[in-house]
Design a protein around this motif. Structure first.
Motif, PDB file in Angstrom:
ATOM      1  N   HIS A  47       8.263  13.686  -0.897  1.00  0.00           N
ATOM      2  CA  HIS A  47       7.089  12.678  -0.732  1.00  0.00           C
ATOM      3  C   HIS A  47       6.686  12.675  -1.994  1.00  0.00           C
ATOM      4  O   HIS A  47       5.679  13.562  -2.450  1.00  0.00           O
ATOM      5  N   VAL A  76      -0.786  15.359   8.213  1.00  0.00           N
ATOM      6  CA  VAL A  76       0.725  15.245   8.126  1.00  0.00           C
ATOM      7  C   VAL A  76       1.241  16.254   7.238  1.00  0.00           C
ATOM      8  O   VAL A  76       2.053  17.089   7.210  1.00  0.00           O
ATOM      9  N   HIS A  78       2.183  15.908   3.818  1.00  0.00           N
ATOM     10  CA  HIS A  78       3.226  15.365   3.105  1.00  0.00           C
ATOM     11  C   HIS A  78       2.721  15.110   1.654  1.00  0.00           C
ATOM     12  O   HIS A  78       3.317  14.932   0.650  1.00  0.00           O
ATOM     13  N   PHE A 105       5.967  20.788   3.893  1.00  0.00           N
ATOM     14  CA  PHE A 105       4.619  20.408   4.868  1.00  0.00           C
ATOM     15  C   PHE A 105       3.944  21.841   4.698  1.00  0.00           C
ATOM     16  O   PHE A 105       4.304  22.670   3.985  1.00  0.00           O
ATOM     17  N   GLY A 119       2.735  18.020   9.672  1.00  0.00           N
ATOM     18  CA  GLY A 119       4.108  17.466   9.603  1.00  0.00           C
ATOM     19  C   GLY A 119       3.903  16.170  10.521  1.00  0.00           C
ATOM     20  O   GLY A 119       4.301  15.213  10.437  1.00  0.00           O
ATOM     21  N   ILE A 184       3.170   4.426   5.429  1.00  0.00           N
ATOM     22  CA  ILE A 184       4.293   4.492   4.548  1.00  0.00           C
ATOM     23  C   ILE A 184       4.465   3.043   4.122  1.00  0.00           C
ATOM     24  O   ILE A 184       4.718   2.836   2.952  1.00  0.00           O
ATOM     25  N   HIS A 302       7.326   6.536  -1.212  1.00  0.00           N
ATOM     26  CA  HIS A 302       6.802   7.214  -0.032  1.00  0.00           C
ATOM     27  C   HIS A 302       7.570   8.691   0.294  1.00  0.00           C
ATOM     28  O   HIS A 302       7.164   9.795  -0.114  1.00  0.00           O
ATOM     29  N   MET A 347       6.800   2.800  11.549  1.00  0.00           N
ATOM     30  CA  MET A 347       7.764   3.251  10.798  1.00  0.00           C
ATOM     31  C   MET A 347       9.031   2.075  10.765  1.00  0.00           C
ATOM     32  O   MET A 347      10.017   2.386  10.978  1.00  0.00           O
ATOM     33  N   TYR A 393      11.159   7.872  16.039  1.00  0.00           N
ATOM     34  CA  TYR A 393      11.827   9.087  15.614  1.00  0.00           C
ATOM     35  C   TYR A 393      11.389   9.971  16.884  1.00  0.00           C
ATOM     36  O   TYR A 393      10.600  10.043  17.531  1.00  0.00           O
ATOM     37  N   PHE A 396       8.334  12.314  16.975  1.00  0.00           N
ATOM     38  CA  PHE A 396       7.150  11.479  17.090  1.00  0.00           C
ATOM     39  C   PHE A 396       6.939  11.067  18.421  1.00  0.00           C
ATOM     40  O   PHE A 396       5.862  10.701  18.950  1.00  0.00           O
ATOM     41  N   ARG A 421      16.525   9.502  14.452  1.00  0.00           N
ATOM     42  CA  ARG A 421      16.496  10.972  14.289  1.00  0.00           C
ATOM     43  C   ARG A 421      16.578  12.028  15.263  1.00  0.00           C
ATOM     44  O   ARG A 421      15.763  13.003  15.343  1.00  0.00           O
ATOM     45  N   ASP A 428      12.992  18.029   6.437  1.00  0.00           N
ATOM     46  CA  ASP A 428      11.826  17.947   7.016  1.00  0.00           C
ATOM     47  C   ASP A 428      11.325  19.168   7.771  1.00  0.00           C
ATOM     48  O   ASP A 428      10.183  19.269   8.471  1.00  0.00           O
ATOM     49  N   HIS A 432      10.216  17.955  12.387  1.00  0.00           N
ATOM     50  CA  HIS A 432      11.088  16.669  12.573  1.00  0.00           C
ATOM     51  C   HIS A 432      12.164  16.910  13.146  1.00  0.00           C
ATOM     52  O   HIS A 432      12.728  15.681  13.249  1.00  0.00           O
ATOM     53  N   ARG A 479      19.823  10.894  12.341  1.00  0.00           N
ATOM     54  CA  ARG A 479      19.496  10.262  10.957  1.00  0.00           C
ATOM     55  C   ARG A 479      20.765  10.076   9.975  1.00  0.00           C
ATOM     56  O   ARG A 479      21.644  10.822  10.078  1.00  0.00           O
TER      57      ARG A 479
HETATM   58  C1  LIG Z   1       6.144  12.569   6.381  1.00  0.00           C
HETATM   59  C2  LIG Z   1       6.940  11.794   7.351  1.00  0.00           C
HETATM   60  O1  LIG Z   1       6.730  12.376   8.642  1.00  0.00           O
HETATM   61  C3  LIG Z   1       7.698  10.877   7.251  1.00  0.00           C
HETATM   62  O2  LIG Z   1       7.731  10.370   5.809  1.00  0.00           O
HETATM   63  C4  LIG Z   1       9.220  11.403   7.199  1.00  0.00           C
HETATM   64  O3  LIG Z   1       9.400  12.530   6.578  1.00  0.00           O
HETATM   65  C5  LIG Z   1      10.336  10.244   7.142  1.00  0.00           C
HETATM   66  O4  LIG Z   1      11.321  10.937   7.597  1.00  0.00           O
HETATM   67  P1  LIG Z   1      12.880  10.195   7.063  1.00  0.00           P
HETATM   68  O5  LIG Z   1      13.113  10.487   5.874  1.00  0.00           O
HETATM   69  O6  LIG Z   1      13.958  10.817   8.138  1.00  0.00           O
HETATM   70  O7  LIG Z   1      12.434   8.624   7.269  1.00  0.00           O
END
Ligand SMILES: CC(=O)[C@@H](O)[C@H](O)COP(=O)(O)O
Ligand SMILES: Cc1ncc(C[n+]2csc(CCOP(=O)(O)OP(=O)(O)O)c2C)c(N)n1
Ligand SMILES: [Mg+2]
Length: 618
Positions: A47, A76, A78, A105, A119, A184, A302, A347, A393, A396, A421, A428, A432, A479
């Motif tokens: 990130h 988060v 990140h 993270f 995360g 994002i 991002h 997203m 995802y 999430f 995902r 991640d 994740h 993914r």
């Molecule tokens: C920090 C966060 O939760 C998102 O940026 C995630 O890392 C995106 O994941 P992908 O790279 O699989 O889209």
């Protein structure tokens, strides 16, 4: 001007030595840190834009406060790379998101300076309030719990639950809002608009300063005019200052502060530290600050793979992926089905919904980082006979469990959940990995789940899910891209059964593992071991035809890239005692997908070895 003694970050005892530096030396250090961020992320991925935007903020936090006695909770997480560099992980920073390297993270098991796991978005105020309350209970009145939350994360519901509780708490909690107008992609919703209005206060502060300086230089009338203006300004200022929602919630509000001006930041944080009640500090930053390609396109930067620093161009340009195939297919369906709607929780690009958003802006909804709200919003659409497709995802979606049951299933809604995902995501890490959706989705009544293993099956399952109005249909996929090597000429949405004469054992799987399982069968054939195979596509509810097939074998080995408890293999094993489960039994750390899958026993070689070993023990 005297020469600044340039600090050598590699020779410093961090974070303690930060307090010994002058502002000018810290500014030098911020430049060095940006170079480290860009260099490392250009190699490892990660990130970037979020971290470039928080260099000065992080530096100021660690100069004013005393981690780990003061607890810093990154929302988060990140954007915590500078925090990691300044808390003793500079040498390890080159291992960022690598196998056995440091996480992307915050992880308390990685460093005492990582106060809380991070995360998933919008959790920081709740966690920081818990920590601040514990500090108060243990008699610690001098240290603080500090939540650092972005404006994107400020669109998540849990944040308001935390703010509501924290504002009236008699604790030393400090909430720092990092406002950069970006989630994002561009931030959305009324909250984003409100925070933007607060950002304009900055111009008010600047103008005030200019006017006062002019009046100070104006002879005779300057002072009386200044007093008159000051009184009227105070009225304006009080209106703006006391119009902040955060003060109404009980916080002492400080800001807005220029998030790249170290002096201003440290003054604001010192002021926050001196107030022994909940404080809300509003900081304005630029996402991607200090790297032109990232400043120009913070959304693109991002989350990035490796890239060329000079141009910002990615080393690998992805062609299609399960996400983009889903997004494009949904567009085609949206042409014919005018009741089809697409929903994302901040997203849009990650889930491939940018195509639908462009083609049908009136039927596309980005609800912000608000997955709980998204599910109930979809149920509302469905209650009026629209067909909502929520692309989210897997990890999430975990926070929407009650909404799936209470708002969708009980009312018999027909909705589609595109669970992106699903399975191991890799870099991640634990927060994740999409390994729990099978467990919680299969416990929701009226749920059907498809797990296509290639693009053709994905398209077919998407159509089935949209057309099947019997309840909630989840279509889950991994993914990245379809790496199938075997024939996909006849996609099915139920199951594929391949039987050969003399096979004594049946192998079963679904989703991404199918590709490697077919390869494993070739490996076993070369070891004179004949196996039949079932690849499930409609993985839930249980298929009685599959049960009948399984019952005819001495042994069934079921390989599943999901948490074992509540898994599909567990359900079949509860009906057919000859089914052996090979699933995932805990959290999975970060690393490269193929390495993690091999370590889990899901590579073709490992699955072949498992089968051979199993038969030897029979
Ligand atoms: C920090 C966060 O939760 C998102 O940026 C995630 O890392 C995106 O994941 P992908 O790279 O699989 O889209
Ligand atoms: C529950 C949840 N949903 C979605 C995400 C994906 N996500 C990670 S960071 C991010 C945007 C965060 O924006 P902001 O808080 O403003 O931080 P910035 O990157 O701007 O510093 C999103 C949507 C997540 N991590 N958790
Ligand atoms: Mg932001």
């Amino acid at each position: 001007m005297s020469e600044i003694k340039k600090p050598d970050i590699y020779k410093m005892n961090l974070p303690a030595d930060l307090k010994k530096l002058s502002t000018a030396q810290c500014e030098e250090l911020c430049g060095d840190i940006r170079k480290i961020l860009i260099d490392t992320v250009s190699k490892n991925g990660g990130h970037l834009a979020s971290n470039l935007g928080t260099v000065e903020l992080t530096m100021a936090i660690h100069r004013v406060f005393e981690s780990p006695k003061d607890k810093i909770v990154w929302d988060v997480g990140h954007q915590a790379y500078t925090h990691k560099i300044l808390t003793g992980r500079l040498k390890e920073f080159k291992t960022l998101r690598q196998e056995n390297g440091i996480s992307g993270f915050c992880r308390p098991d990685e460093s005492v300076h990582d106060a809380f796991i991070s995360g998933h978005s919008s959790t920081s105020v709740s966690a920081a309030l818990g920590i601040a309350t514990a500090m108060k209970l243990s008699g610690d009145k001098t240290h603080h719990a500090i939540a650092v939350v972005g404006d994107g994360a400020s669109t998540g519901g849990e944040l308001y639950e935390g703010l509501n509780n924290a504002g009236k708490s008699d604790t030393n909690i400090i909430v720092i809002l990092n406002y950069n107008e970006m989630s994002i992609s561009k931030n959305v919703g009324g909250m984003a608009k409100y925070l933007s209005s607060m950002r304009t206060k900055e111009s008010y502060q600047r103008t005030k300063g200019k006017v006062e300086r002019i009046l100070d230089k104006t002879p005779v009338i300057g002072k009386p005019v200044k007093n008159a203006v000051r009184n009227s300004k105070n009225a304006v200022k009080n209106m703006i200052l006391h119009s902040t929602m955060f003060e109404d919630l009980g916080f002492h509000y400080i800001g807005p502060i220029d998030g790249h001006n170290l002096e201003e930041l440290e003054q604001g944080l010192m002021a926050a530290k001196a107030v022994n009640k909940p404080v809300f500090v509003h900081v304005n930053t630029i996402k991607g600050k200090g790297y032109a390609p990232a400043e120009a396109n913070p959304g693109e930067f991002h989350g990035v793979g490796s890239f060329e620093i000079k141009t910002g161009n990615p080393d690998v340009v992805l062609s299609d992926s399960f996400s983009s195939i889903m997004g494009k297919e949904l567009c085609e369906m949206g042409e014919k089905n005018k009741r089809l709607c697409a929903v994302t929780a901040a997203m849009k690009y990650g889930t491939g919904l940018q195509y639908f958003a462009k083609r049908f802006p009136e039927r596309f909804f980005d609800v912000g980082i608000a997955e709980e709200h998204a599910v109930t919003f979809c149920a509302g659409l469905a209650s009026m006979n629209y067909v909502p497709v929520f692309a989210v995802y897997s990890s999430f979606l975990q926070r929407s469990y009650d909404q799936l049951i209470h708002d969708m299933a009980i009312g018999g809604c027909h909705a589609v959940i595109c669970v992106d995902r699903a399975g191991i995501v890799g870099d991640d890490g634990e927060t994740h990995q999409g390994i729990f959706d099978v467990s919680f989705l299969t416990s929701v009544p009226n749920m059907r789940i498809y797990s296509p293993s290639n693009y053709d099956e994905l398209r077919l399952c998407l159509h089935k899910a949209v057309e099947d109005d019997s309840g909630i249909c989840a279509v889950r996929y991994p993914r990245g891209r379809d790496q199938s090597l075997y024939d996909t000429s006849d996609p099915v949405s139920t199951y594929v059964y391949r039987h050969i004469e003399g096979a004594k054992v049946l192998l079963v799987t679904y989703g991404r593992l199918a590709n490697d399982l077919f390869t494993a069968i070739e490996i076993l054939r070369n070891r004179d071991i004949k196996c039949d195979v079932i690849k499930l596509v409609n993985i839930f509810p249980i298929d009685n035809e599959v049960v009948d097939i399984m019952s005819a074998y001495d042994a069934v080995l079921f390989f599943e890239e999901a948490y074992y408890c509540g898994s599909i293999s567990e359900k079949y094993a509860s009906i057919c005692p000859n089914v052996a489960q090979f699933a995932i039994d805990g959290f999975v750390k970060h690393g490269k997908c193929d390495v993690l899958l091999d370590e889990l026993g899901f590579s073709a070689e490992k699955m072949a070895d498992t089968v051979e070993g199993f038969l030897k023990d029979e």
